[in-house]
Design an enzyme around this catalytic site. Structure first.
Site, mmCIF file in Angstrom:
data_model
loop_
_atom_site.group_PDB
_atom_site.id
_atom_site.type_symbol
_atom_site.label_atom_id
_atom_site.label_comp_id
_atom_site.label_asym_id
_atom_site.label_seq_id
_atom_site.Cartn_x
_atom_site.Cartn_y
_atom_site.Cartn_z
ATOM 1 N N THR A 83 -4.277 9.187 -4.544
ATOM 2 C CA THR A 83 -4.260 9.265 -3.075
ATOM 3 C C THR A 83 -3.144 10.187 -2.598
ATOM 4 O OG1 THR A 83 -5.208 7.073 -2.869
ATOM 5 C CG2 THR A 83 -4.030 7.891 -0.961
ATOM 6 N N GLU A 115 0.829 -1.210 0.000
ATOM 7 C CA GLU A 115 0.000 0.000 0.000
ATOM 8 C C GLU A 115 0.863 1.260 0.000
ATOM 9 O OE1 GLU A 115 -2.764 1.204 -0.770
ATOM 10 O OE2 GLU A 115 -4.142 1.185 0.922
HETATM 11 N N1 HSE Z 1 -7.106 6.977 4.583
HETATM 12 C C1 HSE Z 1 -6.609 7.077 3.249
HETATM 13 C C2 HSE Z 1 -6.786 8.501 2.763
HETATM 14 C C3 HSE Z 1 -7.369 6.139 2.377
HETATM 15 O O1 HSE Z 1 -7.887 9.021 2.917
HETATM 16 O O2 HSE Z 1 -5.829 9.099 2.250
HETATM 17 C C4 HSE Z 1 -7.006 6.221 0.927
HETATM 18 O O3 HSE Z 1 -6.104 5.247 0.563
#
Ligand code: HSE
Length: 307
Positions: free
Chosen positions: A181, A128
């Site tokens: 992201t 990830e």
């Molecule tokens: N918690 C993460 C974000 C989830 O909001 O950036 C996305 O991968």
């Protein structure tokens, strides 16, 4: 067992107020992966269908996480991975996590389950990290544990499984634009006003309580994000109208799914969740943006072995 085929589910991270800690697992939306043992040692990606992703072992999230497990287990065989992507990268419903978690889940099964879900989450976080630029587990944990999860801490990793109210359904609209992201994280402020922090932690606490007590009213009141949504919602066309209209259609609440651009809404029945999908469709049908909607029960099982 020398080969396994799995369903690796999509997930919704953050769940409005729980940035980087809360997530839940979807039922019918996800990738498939086939993993088989090889006599040649190492990890190799041999097939990727449905997305343009790297085959190099050190660049694909599925192989990076697999390698983290492999180096720890040091088995006397290797593994090859086939990935059948149904979750588009950059959709906000845990595409990279499905790959990262799927490979470690499958290899663990082929090795006779030497690791538990928390250890698998730790390996998957390595994959990830190359997709999002940091090691967070709020998509990976629900994919591996199923249901709702809360990541209490990432170092050391501690994941709490939360109960799932029986009648809860989710509706998702995925506008076909890409929000990375890493970029959606970069626009967030490093500090927040104390009053917003107070509102946010009261919402997280009450959301967790609502899940434990099947309190749909409290759940509805808790689905509110004053920390992240004000910044990220600007990246998602028509976000505010979608939010207003889904509430009118009966949803308990709505928010950005993960880092977007998908928007999720929770409802107390399948019928309401389907009406919510219609409300979302009405808004996006008037634009020139392509979109997909999904309705799903919360998947309390997580990964599924197909064969
Ligand atoms: N918690 C993460 C974000 C989830 O909001 O950036 C996305 O991968």
């Amino acid at each position: 067992m020398n080969e396994i085929k799995i369903f690796s589910p999509a997930t919704v991270a953050n769940v409005a107020c729980g940035f980087d800690v809360l997530g839940f697992c979807l039922d019918t939306i996800g990738d498939e992966m086939v993993i088989r043992k090889t006599t040649e040692k190492g990890i190799k990606i041999t097939k990727i269908i449905g997305a343009n992703l790297p085959f190099e072992t050190d660049k694909n999230v599925a192989s990076v996480s697999a390698l983290a497990l492999y180096n720890d287990a040091n088995p006397d065989c290797g593994f090859e991975i086939e990935i059948y992507k149904n979750i588009k990268p950059g959709s906000g419903i845990g595409s990279s996590s499905a790959s990262a978690a799927g490979s470690v889940f499958a290899i663990n099964e082929l090795l006779g389950r030497p690791y538990n879900e928390t250890q698998l989450t730790n390996f998957a976080m390595k994959g990830e990290a190359i997709a999002s630029g940091c090691e967070h587990a709020d998509n990976i944990a629900p994919a591996l544990f199923g249901g709702f999860t809360l990541v209490k801490s990432t170092s050391p990793l501690q994941v709490l499984q939360l109960p799932t109210p029986e009648d809860l359904f989710v509706t998702i609209i995925h506008p076909q634009i890409e929000v990375k992201t890493s970029e959606a994280r970069a626009i967030l402020p490093k500090q927040i006003p104390l009053q917003n922090a107070i509102t946010q932690w009261s919402n997280v606490g009450s959301l967790v309580h609502a899940l434990h007590t099947n309190d749909y009213n409290l759940l509805s009141q808790s689905l509110n994000d004053v920390v992240v949504e004000p910044y990220r919602s600007q990246l998602i066309p028509h976000f505010n109208s979608v939010k207003t209209e889904v509430i009118k259609a009966g949803a308990l609440g709505a928010g950005i799914s993960g880092s977007g651009p998908s928007i999720f809404a929770l409802s107390k029945s399948k019928n309401t969740a389907e009406n919510v999908a219609k409300a979302m469709t009405t808004i996006y049908a008037k634009t020139d943006i392509n979109f997909i909607t999904y309705v799903s029960k919360i998947n309390t099982e997580g990964m599924k072995i197909l064969s």
